[in-house]
Design a protein around this motif. Structure first.
Motif, PDB file in Angstrom:
ATOM      1  N   VAL A   1       0.626  -1.276   0.173  1.00  0.00           N
ATOM      2  CA  VAL A   1      -0.243   0.356  -0.138  1.00  0.00           C
ATOM      3  C   VAL A   1       1.108   1.306   0.387  1.00  0.00           C
ATOM      4  N   GLU A   2       0.998   2.042  -0.327  1.00  0.00           N
ATOM      5  CA  GLU A   2       1.342   3.373  -0.447  1.00  0.00           C
ATOM      6  C   GLU A   2       0.995   4.195   0.339  1.00  0.00           C
ATOM      7  N   VAL A   3       2.224   4.931   1.144  1.00  0.00           N
ATOM      8  CA  VAL A   3       1.674   5.788   2.409  1.00  0.00           C
ATOM      9  C   VAL A   3       2.351   7.145   2.835  1.00  0.00           C
ATOM     10  N   GLU A   4       2.291   7.796   3.342  1.00  0.00           N
ATOM     11  CA  GLU A   4       2.896   9.356   3.237  1.00  0.00           C
ATOM     12  C   GLU A   4       4.914   8.693   4.042  1.00  0.00           C
ATOM     13  N   ASP A   5       4.554   8.402   5.080  1.00  0.00           N
ATOM     14  CA  ASP A   5       5.568   7.960   5.692  1.00  0.00           C
ATOM     15  C   ASP A   5       6.034   6.384   5.923  1.00  0.00           C
ATOM     16  N   PRO A   6       7.013   5.874   4.381  1.00  0.00           N
ATOM     17  CA  PRO A   6       6.688   4.769   4.629  1.00  0.00           C
ATOM     18  C   PRO A   6       7.972   3.989   6.273  1.00  0.00           C
ATOM     19  N   THR A   7       8.355   5.118   6.930  1.00  0.00           N
ATOM     20  CA  THR A   7       9.308   4.436   8.030  1.00  0.00           C
ATOM     21  C   THR A   7       9.289   3.840   9.006  1.00  0.00           C
ATOM     22  N   SER A   8       7.862   3.642   9.477  1.00  0.00           N
ATOM     23  CA  SER A   8       7.059   2.659  10.267  1.00  0.00           C
ATOM     24  C   SER A   8       6.854   1.481   9.749  1.00  0.00           C
ATOM     25  N   PHE A   9       7.656   1.439   8.288  1.00  0.00           N
ATOM     26  CA  PHE A   9       6.666  -0.266   7.870  1.00  0.00           C
ATOM     27  C   PHE A   9       7.969  -1.582   7.006  1.00  0.00           C
ATOM     28  N   GLY A  10       7.892  -2.432   6.773  1.00  0.00           N
ATOM     29  CA  GLY A  10       8.414  -2.553   6.199  1.00  0.00           C
ATOM     30  C   GLY A  10       8.280  -2.250   4.075  1.00  0.00           C
ATOM     31  N   VAL A  11       9.146  -2.305   3.443  1.00  0.00           N
ATOM     32  CA  VAL A  11       9.405  -1.357   1.927  1.00  0.00           C
ATOM     33  C   VAL A  11       9.470  -1.923   1.364  1.00  0.00           C
ATOM     34  N   ALA A  12       8.645  -1.640   0.336  1.00  0.00           N
ATOM     35  CA  ALA A  12       9.392  -2.903  -1.313  1.00  0.00           C
ATOM     36  C   ALA A  12       9.876  -1.615  -2.056  1.00  0.00           C
ATOM     37  N   GLU A  13      10.264  -2.590  -2.820  1.00  0.00           N
ATOM     38  CA  GLU A  13      11.083  -1.806  -4.227  1.00  0.00           C
ATOM     39  C   GLU A  13      10.744  -2.886  -5.239  1.00  0.00           C
ATOM     40  N   LEU A  14       9.888  -2.193  -6.376  1.00  0.00           N
ATOM     41  CA  LEU A  14       9.232  -2.940  -7.137  1.00  0.00           C
ATOM     42  C   LEU A  14      10.456  -3.398  -9.160  1.00  0.00           C
ATOM     43  N   ASP A  15      10.617  -4.446  -9.105  1.00  0.00           N
ATOM     44  CA  ASP A  15      10.635  -3.968 -10.758  1.00  0.00           C
ATOM     45  C   ASP A  15       9.576  -5.251 -11.406  1.00  0.00           C
ATOM     46  N   GLY A  16       8.707  -4.424 -12.397  1.00  0.00           N
ATOM     47  CA  GLY A  16       7.303  -4.848 -12.471  1.00  0.00           C
ATOM     48  C   GLY A  16       5.758  -5.079 -11.381  1.00  0.00           C
ATOM     49  N   GLU A  17       5.916  -6.589 -11.873  1.00  0.00           N
ATOM     50  CA  GLU A  17       5.038  -6.718  -9.898  1.00  0.00           C
ATOM     51  C   GLU A  17       6.250  -7.525  -9.391  1.00  0.00           C
ATOM     52  N   ARG A  18       7.083  -8.249  -9.453  1.00  0.00           N
ATOM     53  CA  ARG A  18       7.817  -8.380  -8.947  1.00  0.00           C
ATOM     54  C   ARG A  18       8.428  -7.826  -7.827  1.00  0.00           C
ATOM     55  N   ILE A  19       8.640  -7.946  -6.808  1.00  0.00           N
ATOM     56  CA  ILE A  19       9.432  -7.193  -5.733  1.00  0.00           C
ATOM     57  C   ILE A  19      10.843  -7.548  -5.689  1.00  0.00           C
ATOM     58  N   LYS A  20      11.616  -6.589  -5.591  1.00  0.00           N
ATOM     59  CA  LYS A  20      13.720  -7.022  -5.588  1.00  0.00           C
ATOM     60  C   LYS A  20      13.966  -6.617  -4.049  1.00  0.00           C
ATOM     61  N   ARG A  21      12.968  -6.154  -3.604  1.00  0.00           N
ATOM     62  CA  ARG A  21      14.179  -5.681  -2.191  1.00  0.00           C
ATOM     63  C   ARG A  21      13.082  -5.369  -1.338  1.00  0.00           C
ATOM     64  N   LEU A  22      13.150  -5.693   0.191  1.00  0.00           N
ATOM     65  CA  LEU A  22      12.714  -5.544   0.820  1.00  0.00           C
ATOM     66  C   LEU A  22      13.073  -5.028   2.109  1.00  0.00           C
ATOM     67  N   VAL A  23      12.852  -3.728   3.044  1.00  0.00           N
ATOM     68  CA  VAL A  23      13.854  -3.471   3.928  1.00  0.00           C
ATOM     69  C   VAL A  23      12.933  -2.667   5.048  1.00  0.00           C
ATOM     70  N   GLU A  24      12.821  -3.399   6.193  1.00  0.00           N
ATOM     71  CA  GLU A  24      12.344  -3.056   7.650  1.00  0.00           C
ATOM     72  C   GLU A  24      12.779  -1.863   7.995  1.00  0.00           C
ATOM     73  N   LYS A  25      11.874  -1.094   8.374  1.00  0.00           N
ATOM     74  CA  LYS A  25      11.570   0.418   8.532  1.00  0.00           C
ATOM     75  C   LYS A  25      13.144   1.515   8.674  1.00  0.00           C
ATOM     76  N   PRO A  26      13.006   1.856   7.125  1.00  0.00           N
ATOM     77  CA  PRO A  26      14.690   1.895   6.596  1.00  0.00           C
ATOM     78  C   PRO A  26      13.771   3.566   7.386  1.00  0.00           C
ATOM     79  N   ARG A  27      15.636   4.042   7.143  1.00  0.00           N
ATOM     80  CA  ARG A  27      15.895   5.535   7.566  1.00  0.00           C
ATOM     81  C   ARG A  27      16.022   6.506   6.637  1.00  0.00           C
ATOM     82  N   VAL A  28      16.018   5.833   5.588  1.00  0.00           N
ATOM     83  CA  VAL A  28      15.860   6.544   3.709  1.00  0.00           C
ATOM     84  C   VAL A  28      15.272   5.545   2.979  1.00  0.00           C
ATOM     85  N   PRO A  29      14.363   5.387   2.513  1.00  0.00           N
ATOM     86  CA  PRO A  29      12.779   4.260   1.599  1.00  0.00           C
ATOM     87  C   PRO A  29      13.080   4.382   0.831  1.00  0.00           C
TER      88      PRO A  29
END
Length: 352
Positions: free
Chosen positions: A132-160
């Motif tokens: 889901v799109e959020v305004e402040d992702p720093t409190s969540f696990g955050v996904a980086e996509l390549d198309g519909e596939r997730i290529k990277r997940l980061v937990e509570k990143p300082r720089v999402p």
């Protein structure tokens, strides 16, 4: 397919309400949050559900889900709370060789789990994650996509790496267990599910991200509970069976047969539970009132009132309130003003 609902934590962000009860048993729209989660999974065709509990939460969770029909519920003990990855691994023996969902029981989705479960069963990736799109992702696990596939997940990143947050619903094959069992704890000392998913990605497995359609709510904070209550009551249908005397009822209102409304005005959407008594009161929109509660000579709106609460003679409107089990709010004779409260179980507040 099976499902896991992690329910071992205490919900510290919702204190003082969670000093006496775990977060999943707090009520919105007349039901404990965990019952909404179970029904969401049942609507997706999943009827084998394991609830991961701790020694502290087990009794309350067991009570909250009692007598639910057409579903097989199993309580799974997690004696140490070492992160979501650890909670999932705790359920490994119960899951066996089945595909399964992990549904965070404090999350609510307008269209439920079915769109994610259906796609997972159709395409059979190693994992499918709700995003889901959020305004402040720093409190969540955050996904980086390549198309519909997730290529990277980061937990509570300082720089999402994006604004796409993991929304609390995961579908897995049993492959995830092989990653979790060999995974070290994170810098927080917990076994992060995002690290486990990243392990699948690093091994070349397909991990898909699917966007949430409609609203999504993480009920982790008091304002979120009120908002979730509002969103769920939006879908209320009128059902008036109880006693209504010298009162005005408008909008979508539920009044069970054992409830009584006298000399009052109710403007829906409003949900009353069994044995509620409303006397000479105003109950405004987006309010749910728990069983056995009494509201007399008072005004309440946009609030969640739990079971056996008493609100009387306040002469100030209660608005945006969370009132716990057996809490009491009593007042003197003054002109109506707005009050905002978060009141834990068995509390007593007197307004004089």
């Amino acid at each position: 397919m099976k499902a896991i609902i992690p329910a071992a934590g205490l919900g510290t962000r919702l204190r003082p309400l969670t000093f006496t009860r775990p977060k999943p048993v707090l009520r919105v729209a007349g039901q404990p949050i965990i019952r909404h989660a179970i029904r969401t999974l049942m609507a997706a065709g999943i009827t084998d559900i394991g609830i991961v509990v701790s020694d502290i939460t087990r009794g309350e969770i067991q009570h909250a889900v009692r007598e639910m029909e057409n579903v097989n519920l199993t309580l799974i003990n997690q004696h140490e709370q070492l992160g979501l990855g650890h909670a999932v691994l705790t359920a490994r023996e119960w899951v066996g060789d089945s595909d399964f969902c992990v549904y965070l029981g404090d999350n609510l989705f307008e269209f439920g789990a079915k769109p994610f479960v259906d796609r997972f069963l159709q395409e059979k990736p190693a994992a499918l994650i709700a995003l889901v799109e959020v305004e402040d992702p720093t409190s969540f696990g955050v996904a980086e996509l390549d198309g519909e596939r997730i290529k990277r997940l980061v937990e509570k990143p300082r720089v999402p790496p994006s604004n796409l947050a993991v929304a609390g619903l995961y579908c897995f094959t049993p492959q995830i267990f092989g990653v979790l069992e060999h995974m070290p704890p994170s810098a927080r000392g917990e076994y992060e599910i995002t690290d486990g998913i990243q392990g699948l990605i690093d091994a070349g497995q397909a991990v898909l991200g699917q966007a949430v359609k409609g609203w999504w709510k993480d009920t982790g904070r008091p304002d979120d509970l009120l908002d979730a209550n509002r969103l769920l009551l939006e879908g209320l249908e009128t059902d008036i069976q109880g006693t209504v005397e010298n009162s005005r009822i408008s909008g979508r209102v539920v009044i069970p047969a054992s409830a009584r409304v006298t000399g009052s005005q109710i403007v829906g959407p409003v949900m009353l539970a069994e044995n509620v008594v409303i006397e000479y009161a105003y109950i405004g929109p987006f309010t749910s009132i728990g069983r056995g509660s009494v509201i007399r000579n008072a005004e309440v709106e946009h609030s969640v009132i739990d079971a056996e609460a008493v609100i009387e003679n306040t002469y100030r409107r209660l608005q945006d309130c969370l009132i716990g089990v057996r809490a009491q709010v009593r007042g003197g004779r003054e002109m109506p003003r707005t009050l905002k409260m978060i009141i834990s179980d068995a509390s007593i507040i007197e307004l004089v």
